[in-house]
Write a protein that holds these residues in place. Sequence first.
Motif, short mmCIF file in Angstrom:
data_model
loop_
_atom_site.label_atom_id
_atom_site.label_comp_id
_atom_site.label_asym_id
_atom_site.label_seq_id
_atom_site.Cartn_x
_atom_site.Cartn_y
_atom_site.Cartn_z
N LYS A 296 89.49 32.96 -62.82
CA LYS A 296 90.07 33.89 -63.78
C LYS A 296 89.24 35.16 -63.88
O LYS A 296 89.77 36.27 -63.91
N THR B 164 87.28 36.38 -61.59
CA THR B 164 87.44 37.11 -60.34
C THR B 164 88.75 37.89 -60.34
O THR B 164 88.79 39.05 -59.94
N GLN B 165 89.83 37.26 -60.80
CA GLN B 165 91.11 37.95 -60.86
C GLN B 165 91.08 39.11 -61.84
O GLN B 165 91.66 40.17 -61.58
N ASP B 166 90.39 38.95 -62.97
CA ASP B 166 90.27 40.03 -63.94
C ASP B 166 89.53 41.22 -63.36
O ASP B 166 89.94 42.37 -63.55
N GLU C 84 89.27 41.98 -60.13
CA GLU C 84 90.13 42.59 -59.12
C GLU C 84 91.21 43.44 -59.77
O GLU C 84 91.51 44.55 -59.30
N GLU C 85 91.79 42.96 -60.88
CA GLU C 85 92.82 43.72 -61.59
C GLU C 85 92.24 45.00 -62.16
O GLU C 85 92.88 46.06 -62.09
N ASP C 86 91.04 44.94 -62.73
CA ASP C 86 90.39 46.13 -63.27
C ASP C 86 90.14 47.17 -62.18
O ASP C 86 90.33 48.37 -62.38
N ARG D 12 91.79 47.46 -59.31
CA ARG D 12 93.08 48.02 -58.87
C ARG D 12 93.61 49.03 -59.88
O ARG D 12 94.15 50.07 -59.53
N THR D 13 93.47 48.72 -61.17
CA THR D 13 93.93 49.63 -62.21
C THR D 13 93.13 50.93 -62.17
O THR D 13 93.71 52.02 -62.28
N ASP E 186 94.30 53.10 -59.35
CA ASP E 186 95.62 53.69 -59.55
C ASP E 186 95.61 54.86 -60.52
O ASP E 186 96.46 55.74 -60.45
#
Length: 88
Positions: free
Chosen positions: A53, A55-57, A59-61, A63-64, A67
């Motif tokens: 979880k 790691t996914q957070d 990665e999402e940060d 990517r955000t 962008d």
Amino acid sequence: MQSLNGMNSIAFIQGLGTSELFIILIIVLVLFGAKRLPELAKGLGKSVKEFKKATQDVEEDIRTAMDEKPVVKNPTSDQNSSNTVAKN
């Protein structure tokens, strides 16, 4: 050179047969006992879940952040706005 060392450690894990895994399981059972083994497995599962979880957070940060358009401040407008505030 380090990639070869990493591959050797993975090769060690892949080379374990059924009898070796059985011996490792018996050693773990003797060290921790039958009552503690489910607790250890549950804690390990929670740790892995939390790590995934996190790691996914991250990665999402990332990517955000990639962008979003960067905010460029205009230094002349900052100076002008401070001058108008000081005059009032």
